[in-house]
Design an enzyme around this catalytic site. Sequence first.
Site, PDB file in Angstrom:
ATOM      1  N   SER A  16       3.453  -1.867  10.352  1.00 22.96           N
ATOM      2  CA  SER A  16       4.904  -1.919  10.538  1.00 22.96           C
ATOM      3  C   SER A  16       5.508  -3.288  10.203  1.00 22.96           C
ATOM      4  CB  SER A  16       5.278  -1.480  11.954  1.00 22.96           C
ATOM      5  OG  SER A  16       4.896  -0.116  12.154  1.00 22.96           O
ATOM      6  N   GLU A  35      -6.577   4.991   7.631  1.00 14.77           N
ATOM      7  CA  GLU A  35      -6.390   6.412   7.270  1.00 14.77           C
ATOM      8  C   GLU A  35      -7.649   6.973   6.607  1.00 14.77           C
ATOM      9  OE1 GLU A  35      -2.673   5.687   5.328  1.00 14.77           O
ATOM     10  OE2 GLU A  35      -1.894   5.127   7.294  1.00 14.77           O
ATOM     11  N   GLY A  40       2.561   2.560  10.651  1.00 13.34           N
ATOM     12  CA  GLY A  40       3.525   3.642  10.472  1.00 13.34           C
ATOM     13  C   GLY A  40       4.239   4.052  11.744  1.00 13.34           C
ATOM     14  N   ASN A  74       0.857  -1.189   0.000  1.00 15.31           N
ATOM     15  CA  ASN A  74       0.000   0.000   0.000  1.00 15.31           C
ATOM     16  C   ASN A  74       0.889   1.234   0.000  1.00 15.31           C
ATOM     17  OD1 ASN A  74      -1.807   2.061   0.509  1.00 15.31           O
ATOM     18  ND2 ASN A  74      -2.253   1.428   2.623  1.00 15.31           N
ATOM     19  N   GLU A 108      -5.419  -4.505  10.778  1.00 18.05           N
ATOM     20  CA  GLU A 108      -4.373  -3.502  10.923  1.00 18.05           C
ATOM     21  C   GLU A 108      -4.631  -2.675  12.172  1.00 18.05           C
ATOM     22  OE1 GLU A 108      -2.375  -2.541   6.942  1.00 18.05           O
ATOM     23  OE2 GLU A 108      -4.207  -1.373   7.016  1.00 18.05           O
ATOM     24  N   LYS A 148       0.081   4.335  -0.365  1.00 19.70           N
ATOM     25  CA  LYS A 148      -0.514   5.565   0.186  1.00 19.70           C
ATOM     26  C   LYS A 148      -0.216   6.737  -0.757  1.00 19.70           C
ATOM     27  CE  LYS A 148      -0.038   3.410   4.668  1.00 19.70           C
ATOM     28  NZ  LYS A 148       0.107   3.519   6.101  1.00 19.70           N
TER      29      LYS A 148
HETATM   30  P1  PGA Z   1       2.913   0.524   7.585  1.00 15.22           P
HETATM   31  O1  PGA Z   1       1.438   0.702   6.929  1.00 15.22           O
HETATM   32  O2  PGA Z   1       3.469  -0.778   7.060  1.00 15.22           O
HETATM   33  O3  PGA Z   1       3.687   1.718   7.110  1.00 15.22           O
HETATM   34  O4  PGA Z   1       2.736   0.483   9.058  1.00 15.22           O
HETATM   35  C1  PGA Z   1       0.568  -0.390   6.819  1.00 15.22           C
HETATM   36  C2  PGA Z   1      -0.742   0.044   6.199  1.00 15.22           C
HETATM   37  O5  PGA Z   1      -1.224   1.139   6.499  1.00 15.22           O
HETATM   38  O6  PGA Z   1      -1.330  -0.692   5.377  1.00 15.22           O
END
Ligand code: PGA
Length: 253
Positions: free
Chosen positions: A216, A100, A176, A11, A170, A13
């Site tokens: 993460s 998000e 993040g 992903n 998640e 983003k």
């Molecule tokens: P991240 O994001 O691996 O940066 O924690 C995961 C996600 O939002 O799908």
Amino acid sequence: MAIQKPFFGGNWKLHHGPTRAREFAGAFAELYPARRDRTVVFFPPALSLAAFREARGTREDLRLGVQDVYWETEGAFTGAISADMARDAGAEFVLAGHSERRHVFGDSDADVARKVAAIADAALTPVLCVGETLDQREAREVEAIVRRQVEAGLEPLAASGVADVVIAYEPVWAIGTGRTASAEDAAEVHALIRDTLGGLIDAPDAGAVPLIYGGSVKPHNISELLAADQVDGVLVGGASLSAEDFAHICQSD
Ligand code: PGA
């Protein structure tokens, strides 16, 4: 095309425009030889989908999705894209209810359900994202929140539609932040999601739905997470922005 477990989603983003997406697809295809024993899906920004698709060339094993759609098919909805348009552009998967979208853009459970319905109507696979905040975890509300998000998100689908989704767990506090759920925590919530699905569809179908973990995920923790019970794959944010890191993750067992 069928979904082979384990499932690896990247992903991106709000990262990697068309120029970078083109370079990335070329670099990733060199680092990651096609494999039949897994599924790899990229979720670039919608504007970068065509560039990625062109650059992947004959590597159709590098599959595509979009990060969000609106539930209407067309009309006066400035800024929105529809599931039909996503399919036309080469997407097979769509994220629905990413944290998000829920927390930054205010998508409610009802909005997420409408999106899931629109995605399924367009013959695409919804990747329904669920997960609790830190406050909710500390208040021991994980089970209630996750069950509610799964049931509400899948509510508009018939049983055949429920059997055709991917669910991403998640935890919001792990996205993040560099904090990952332990393999035990992930296994516990995945078992809960599996049980929730078992209340909606027949056991063999509930057992087949891919349940993936996100938050993460990095090259150093991927193997431990994949080894956790009921974890059928991962959804990766930050680490999917590097072709090297994501190729490492996608080749892990
Ligand atoms: P991240 O994001 O691996 O940066 O924690 C995961 C996600 O939002 O799908």
